[in-house]
Write a protein that holds these residues in place. Sequence first.
Motif, PDB file in Angstrom:
ATOM      1  N   PHE A  33      42.960  36.442  45.590  1.00 49.74           N
ATOM      2  CA  PHE A  33      43.682  36.782  46.823  1.00 49.74           C
ATOM      3  C   PHE A  33      44.187  38.223  46.787  1.00 49.74           C
ATOM      4  CE2 PHE A  33      47.725  37.183  49.110  1.00 49.74           C
ATOM      5  CZ  PHE A  33      47.251  37.012  50.405  1.00 49.74           C
ATOM      6  N   THR A  34      44.758  38.636  45.665  1.00 50.95           N
ATOM      7  CA  THR A  34      45.289  39.997  45.544  1.00 50.95           C
ATOM      8  C   THR A  34      44.191  41.033  45.737  1.00 50.95           C
ATOM      9  OG1 THR A  34      47.030  39.217  44.055  1.00 50.95           O
ATOM     10  CG2 THR A  34      46.554  41.572  44.022  1.00 50.95           C
ATOM     11  N   LEU A  35      43.047  40.793  45.132  1.00 53.54           N
ATOM     12  CA  LEU A  35      41.922  41.708  45.285  1.00 53.54           C
ATOM     13  C   LEU A  35      41.461  41.765  46.746  1.00 53.54           C
ATOM     14  CD1 LEU A  35      39.923  43.615  43.937  1.00 53.54           C
ATOM     15  CD2 LEU A  35      38.505  41.637  43.415  1.00 53.54           C
ATOM     16  N   ALA A  36      41.346  40.599  47.375  1.00 53.05           N
ATOM     17  CA  ALA A  36      40.924  40.550  48.784  1.00 53.05           C
ATOM     18  C   ALA A  36      41.939  41.259  49.677  1.00 53.05           C
ATOM     19  CB  ALA A  36      40.744  39.101  49.226  1.00 53.05           C
ATOM     20  N   LEU A  37      43.215  41.065  49.404  1.00 51.32           N
ATOM     21  CA  LEU A  37      44.258  41.698  50.212  1.00 51.32           C
ATOM     22  C   LEU A  37      44.230  43.216  50.058  1.00 51.32           C
ATOM     23  CD1 LEU A  37      46.606  41.192  52.133  1.00 51.32           C
ATOM     24  CD2 LEU A  37      48.110  40.991  50.136  1.00 51.32           C
ATOM     25  N   ARG A  38      44.010  43.689  48.843  1.00 50.52           N
ATOM     26  CA  ARG A  38      43.908  45.137  48.623  1.00 50.52           C
ATOM     27  C   ARG A  38      42.732  45.729  49.403  1.00 50.52           C
ATOM     28  NH1 ARG A  38      44.141  45.382  42.292  1.00 50.52           N
ATOM     29  NH2 ARG A  38      46.242  44.602  41.993  1.00 50.52           N
ATOM     30  N   MET A  39      41.645  44.989  49.451  1.00 51.80           N
ATOM     31  CA  MET A  39      40.442  45.501  50.118  1.00 51.80           C
ATOM     32  C   MET A  39      40.563  45.416  51.642  1.00 51.80           C
ATOM     33  SD  MET A  39      37.630  43.843  47.554  1.00 51.80           S
ATOM     34  CE  MET A  39      36.200  44.411  48.438  1.00 51.80           C
ATOM     35  N   LEU A  40      41.147  44.330  52.140  1.00 45.75           N
ATOM     36  CA  LEU A  40      41.132  44.074  53.583  1.00 45.75           C
ATOM     37  C   LEU A  40      42.410  44.492  54.309  1.00 45.75           C
ATOM     38  CD1 LEU A  40      39.502  40.561  53.327  1.00 45.75           C
ATOM     39  CD2 LEU A  40      38.395  42.670  54.063  1.00 45.75           C
TER      40      LEU A  40
END
Length: 74
Positions: A33-40
């Motif tokens: 989730f953290t990675l996805a949030l950073r990207m999106l």
Amino acid sequence: MTTNDDQKLIESIKNGDTKAYTQLVNRYKDLVFTLALRMLKHREEAEEVAQDTFIKIFKSLDKFKGDSKFSTWI
């Protein structure tokens, strides 16, 4: 958490253990989730991508050979 622990969970999941899958999701959900949030940059989109990621992980577990850490493979 060790690679060996992940490998045991993956083998259990392949043998139909849904509780093992829940453990695997709980172990990596924050990372994904953290990675996805950073990207999106959008929480709702990141949540959707994280869910999609775990569906793809489940469908692709046979492809994980244990040559790398599971988090790297994800």
